[in-house]
Scaffold this motif. Structure first.
Motif, mmCIF file in Angstrom:
data_model
loop_
_atom_site.group_PDB
_atom_site.id
_atom_site.type_symbol
_atom_site.label_atom_id
_atom_site.label_comp_id
_atom_site.label_asym_id
_atom_site.label_seq_id
_atom_site.Cartn_x
_atom_site.Cartn_y
_atom_site.Cartn_z
ATOM 1 N N MET A 201 -13.232 3.734 2.669
ATOM 2 C CA MET A 201 -12.689 2.476 3.195
ATOM 3 C C MET A 201 -13.311 2.124 4.543
ATOM 4 O O MET A 201 -13.710 0.991 4.778
ATOM 5 N N ALA B 217 -5.778 1.393 1.309
ATOM 6 C CA ALA B 217 -6.218 1.909 0.006
ATOM 7 C C ALA B 217 -5.083 2.468 -0.842
ATOM 8 O O ALA B 217 -5.199 2.559 -2.051
ATOM 9 N N LYS C 131 -10.529 8.973 0.808
ATOM 10 C CA LYS C 131 -10.423 7.522 0.635
ATOM 11 C C LYS C 131 -10.751 6.802 1.938
ATOM 12 O O LYS C 131 -11.363 5.743 1.933
ATOM 13 N N ASP C 132 -10.328 7.413 3.057
ATOM 14 C CA ASP C 132 -10.625 6.810 4.358
ATOM 15 C C ASP C 132 -12.127 6.748 4.595
ATOM 16 O O ASP C 132 -12.635 5.808 5.188
ATOM 17 N N THR D 98 0.832 -1.215 0.000
ATOM 18 C CA THR D 98 0.000 0.000 0.000
ATOM 19 C C THR D 98 0.865 1.264 0.000
ATOM 20 O O THR D 98 0.332 2.355 0.060
ATOM 21 N N THR E 130 -11.615 11.379 -5.563
ATOM 22 C CA THR E 130 -12.665 10.809 -4.715
ATOM 23 C C THR E 130 -13.611 11.907 -4.229
ATOM 24 O O THR E 130 -14.837 11.749 -4.290
ATOM 25 N N GLN F 226 -3.955 0.315 -4.202
ATOM 26 C CA GLN F 226 -4.741 -0.825 -3.707
ATOM 27 C C GLN F 226 -6.244 -0.597 -3.880
ATOM 28 O O GLN F 226 -7.008 -1.534 -4.074
ATOM 29 N N ILE F 227 -6.658 0.671 -3.800
ATOM 30 C CA ILE F 227 -8.097 0.952 -3.902
ATOM 31 C C ILE F 227 -8.627 0.589 -5.293
ATOM 32 O O ILE F 227 -9.816 0.369 -5.478
ATOM 33 N N TRP F 228 -7.730 0.471 -6.258
ATOM 34 C CA TRP F 228 -8.160 0.141 -7.623
ATOM 35 C C TRP F 228 -8.238 -1.355 -7.865
ATOM 36 O O TRP F 228 -8.780 -1.808 -8.873
#
Lengths: 251, 695
Positions: free
Chosen positions: B655, B606, B651-652, B358, B444, B610-612
């Motif tokens: 997630m 993320a 992103k948090d 990450t 985001t 990693q988020i992808w």
């Protein structure tokens, strides 16, 4: 093996489509490569990797920004790029098919790939029309192509998960639904390298045709309903649903 | 003390030992020098000196495992002392009449006080050494501490798997014990005049074993003989750590943490053309090879890696380092230079592990010797991308969308500013009119329906605080932080160019961003591309507005019990720990700190692309683990206060909202952006919109 891919540069539907007069407002919309053409470029390169030959990508430059798309195709493994200087964003499928066919003729292709459809060609006319102009057989809805000698074996998809395997003698036109492998990623460094070195052949559009159709009116779709999320505890949600049903005379 | 024959034997053995040692280190240095150039270091003597001080005080190990670190300290000082002890032992052997027992009584004009002090220290340190090494041996061989192990699914060099490090530990452990005991015995046999108070342990041994001239000789040979064997052995074991750790620490990265090293070395070497990133070990910079020699596999990095727990992904930064060392060792000392021509993904880290990082920087931050395993991973990704490796479909889609749309969400460029057009007041377009603060919104916050209400609230609070701000609408592209960390350097450069063009059109004094990832690259990496701006995270801007009295707390939020998650790219990378905490304090909430906070914050999982990912490793996800940590921190719920998990990264928000649901903790804990609390405290509400009537 002369492999040709006919591509289309089309308005992006990732944005809301702006309307101007009785057509799309082409000045305020981004153009992208038709996603089925991404598949057909991949399929063409896979065939070349299997049996050798050259892949030539041909497209109509409707807004003068086709170079980016052609560079991407070259970075993914195409060998030659040709752009038809159509310069008319409103050029319809009939017109583009004619221009493409005229340009492709001179390339003496063994096999021609085209995306099976596009968001502005949902009935998928381009492929069949090119085939007609070139006097070649056409098969669409294809999800894999294997070539040996003078024959291509293709898988064609039908509704309900059915498929059929066809053997077709070359030359032919294939309408690609999906390549046999997902399209590869072209690293931007390579695309940029290609952009600096590659030469794109320019061809003047040749032959005018008309579909015989004209736009009467174009408008954004009218929203006819919407979903509403009901929040709160399960009791509150239930109460609201009952209330809603009552208000509509359903309970 | 030694006889002439003994002296000859000693000199001969010492020469052989020195020969092997010099040869060993030459091979090591050669293997390091084969690496690519690293970014230039400034003022190396000063940073080496600084590292020396850190090593002397053992500062860097106390970041974790305090008790074991204290033992390490004992071992360290013990070994340092023994370097002198051995020197004097050798002198006692070679120089007639040189004898330090009884304060050097036989030596004319000897500094007795000093000798007594040294003898006492050496005697006590012997005990420290024995205790420390015994604790370490017990930990490894009897307790079998799992922290020293690697999980089954982690790629390991066959020799490591077969216990190569265990053997190293056993040999060096046995050496220390036997060496120290032999030295103590040799001293005790010398105490011909009975007890000597400055050698309590030797005196005690003397009271049991008495004195013996032969004993002195035998013990001396065991003690010093071991040293002559062990020194060359160290260069061939993981204990290169002893020598390389201070060097690595001294030559550690000087650029900001948030600035990745370039994919191709900036230094031009005549006749050498570099491909981006790394496929083979010598494609890595020389410092990455140095890392391998400095690492002693304490596995602290593995402890903090968000991808290394439960059944997670097959990633262990420490396994990467030990594999690298074995690869180099097999090529230099062994007979397998051919293995250097195998891709790193076959020899040091699996491709799956490469793609599970990450880039949270926890492994680098915790490393006591200043290693950067994360840098290797990014370099391997870079080359894989250029070489056209098959990518995860989610990553590929994201990259493709970033290349065409400038965002990873496959949204049209023009939709970026749509949320702003829905606002009840006009939001300035910074590319059309001058603004003081250029708000870089990020993907985001611009596109994700779940986050947009918070984005709008940030705009309202900025407006309320009288901040002169604007956004760049469709001219903004993704800043490229995670694109770069996923290894797509070319796309990163393209995004930087697009944004630099946009910035060129705009007039502003500073940039404020809602996204820590954008914050990091804008602040630390854009300057290399000519983008030297003052960049702030919105928590910093908000704090300033409060401190200047432009925003005031109207309602104290004492009904909330909150904890705060430090986003990696705000906290660990850029030290932005205080602004969010100060804000929370002002808002009057009850604040509790999670055990893993600030520098030790635990990644949400993320980052670094990693988020992808379309494919996710099985088992508990980092975000789920974190939510559980928060709930444990809150303890038994009293139902009096609402428990909130506060985030400052879009992103948090995504997630952790998911993690609360997947762990079944809805109703117990709620994820909120700090802006939601600020809005409540300041008294800014969402405008009431007439309820839509269903058609």
């Amino acid at each position: 093996m002369n492999i040709v891919v006919a591509i289309k540069h089309i308005p992006s539907i990732a944005d809301d489509l702006p309307v101007k007069g009785n057509n799309v407002d082409f000045d305020s919309v981004d153009f992208v490569l038709n996603e089925f053409d991404e598949q057909s470029i991949e399929q063409a390169v896979l065939v070349k990797e299997a049996v050798g030959g050259t892949v030539t990508v041909v497209g109509v430059d409707v807004i003068g920004e086709l170079d980016n798309v052609l560079h991407l195709a070259l970075a993914k493994g195409a060998d030659k790029a040709v752009k038809i200087t159509g310069d008319d964003p409103a050029a319809d499928s009939h017109q583009q098919a004619k221009w493409l066919a005229e340009a492709i003729k001179g390339l003496s292709p063994n096999i021609v790939f085209a995306g099976v459809q596009a968001s502005n060609d949902l009935d998928g006319q381009i492929g069949p029309m090119i085939a007609a102009y070139l006097d070649m057989p056409y098969i669409g809805g294809v999800s894999s192509v294997e070539v040996s000698d003078h024959t291509a074996t293709v898988n064609k998809e039908f509704a309900g998960g059915f498929g059929a395997k066809y053997s077709v003698s070359l030359p032919m036109v294939v309408g690609v639904q999906a390549a046999s492998k997902p399209p590869r990623y072209a690293p931007i460094s390579k695309v940029r390298q290609v952009a600096q070195m590659a030469t794109i052949e320019k061809v003047a559009p040749s032959g005018g045709v008309s579909s015989g159709l004209s736009f009467k009116k174009m408008a954004p779709p009218v929203v006819t309903g919407h979903a509403e999320m009901i929040g709160g505890s399960s009791k509150e949600v239930a109460a609201k649903i009952v209330e809603l049903l009552k208000s509509k005379g359903l309970a | 003390m030694l006889t002439t024959i003994e002296k000859i034997v000693f000199v001969a053995l010492a020469l052989v030992s020195a020969g092997f040692t010099v040869h060993g280190f030459k091979l090591i240095i050669d293997s390091i020098r084969k690496g690519r150039p690293a970014p230039e270091l400034k003022n190396v003597p000063a940073s080496l000196l600084n590292a020396g001080v850190k090593v002397l005080f053992q500062q860097t190990i106390f970041k974790a495992r305090k008790a074991l670190s204290a033992i390490h300290m004992g071992l360290f000082f013990g070994l340092i002392t023994y370097a002198f002890v051995n020197l004097f032992d050798v002198l006692e052997g070679l120089v007639p009449g040189f004898d330090l027992v009884y304060g050097g009584a036989h030596i004319p004009n000897a500094p007795t006080g000093l000798i007594n002090a040294f003898n006492l220290i050496a005697d006590v340190m012997s005990m420290f050494l024995l205790v420390a090494i015994t604790v370490f041996l017990i930990r490894r061989f009897i307790v079998k501490d799992k922290a020293l192990d690697y999980r089954e699914n982690i790629l390991l060099n066959p020799k490591v798997k077969a216990g190569g490090q265990q053997i190293d530990s056993l040999i060096v452990g046995a050496f220390v014990i036997m060496h120290v005991i032999a030295h103590l015995m040799s001293q005790s046999y010398r105490l011909t005049n009975g007890a000597y108070p400055f050698m309590p342990i030797a005196s005690f041994l003397n009271s049991i074993f008495g004195t013996s001239e032969t004993g002195v000789h035998v013990a001396w040979w065991i003690s010093i003989g071991w040293v002559m064997f062990i020194i060359p052995y160290l260069s061939r074991s993981k204990h290169t750590h002893f020598f390389m750790a201070p060097v690595t620490l001294g030559l550690a990265k000087q650029n900001p943490r948030g600035q990745l090293d370039p994919a191709i070395p900036l230094k031009v070497i005549e006749g050498q053309k570099f491909d981006p990133g790394a496929k083979f070990i010598h494609d890595l910079s020389w410092k990455r090879a140095l890392d391998a020699y400095a690492c002693v596999q304490c596995n602290r990095c593995q402890d903090v890696c968000p991808m290394n727990f439960a059944e997670g992904a097959p990633l262990s930064p420490s396994a990467l380092e030990v594999n690298k060392r074995y690869l180099l060792k097999e090529a230099t000392f062994g007979s397998h230079p051919d293995r250097l021509l195998l891709p790193l993904t076959e020899t040091v880290i699996s491709a799956e592990a490469v793609w599970s990082c990450t880039t949270c920087h926890a492994c680098v931050s915790i490393c006591p010797v200043g290693n950067e395993p994360m840098a290797d991973i990014v370099d391997i990704r870079r080359r894989m991308i250029v070489d056209g490796a098959e990518l995860d479909s989610g990553v590929q889609n994201a990259l493709q969308s970033l290349a065409t749309n400038g965002n990873w969400m496959s949204k049209g460029k023009r939709l970026r500013g749509r949320w702003a057009k829905e606002m009840e007041f006009p939001v300035k377009n910074a590319t059309e009119e001058p603004v003081e603060h250029l708000w870089f919104v990020g993907d985001t916050a611009s596109f994700d329906e779940r986050v947009i209400p918070n984005t709008k609230m940030v705009a309202r609070i900025f407006q309320q605080g009288g901040l002169d701000f604007g956004i760049m609408y469709q001219n903004e592209s993704n800043a490229g932080n995670d694109v770069r960390r996923v290894g797509e350097e070319g796309l990163f450069e393209q995004l930087v160019e697009q944004n630099m063009q946009a910035f060129g059109k705009a007039q502003f004094k500073q940039i404020v961003t809602t996204d820590p990832h954008s914050f990091n690259t804008l602040k630390n990496e854009y300057p290399q591309f000519g983008g030297k701006f003052e960049v702030k995270h919105y928590t910093m801007t908000l704090l300033k507005l409060f401190e200047e009295g432009k925003l005031t707390v109207k309602n104290k939020l004492s009904n909330y019990k909150v904890t705060f998650h430090d986003p990696c790219y705000l906290g660990r990378y850029n030290g932005g720990f205080t602004a969010p905490r100060k804000l929370l304090e002002m808002l009057g909430v009850e604040f509790v700190e999670m055990p893993r906070n600030c520098e030790n914050s635990f990644c949400c999982g993320a980052g670094g692309g990693q988020i992808w990912m379309g494919k996710v490793a099985p088992g508990e996800r980092p975000a789920e683990n974190r939510i559980k940590e928060a709930l444990t921190t809150f303890g038994e719920s009293t139902n009096e206060k609402t428990q909130l998990f506060i985030v400052t990264c879009p992103k948090d928000m995504v997630m952790y909202s998911d993690a609360v649901k997947t762990t079944g903790n809805e109703g117990k804990i709620e994820v909120r952006d700090i802006i939601q609390l600020v809005a409540e405290a300041v008294g800014v509400e969402e405008p009431v919109v007439a309820e839509a009537v269903a058609a």
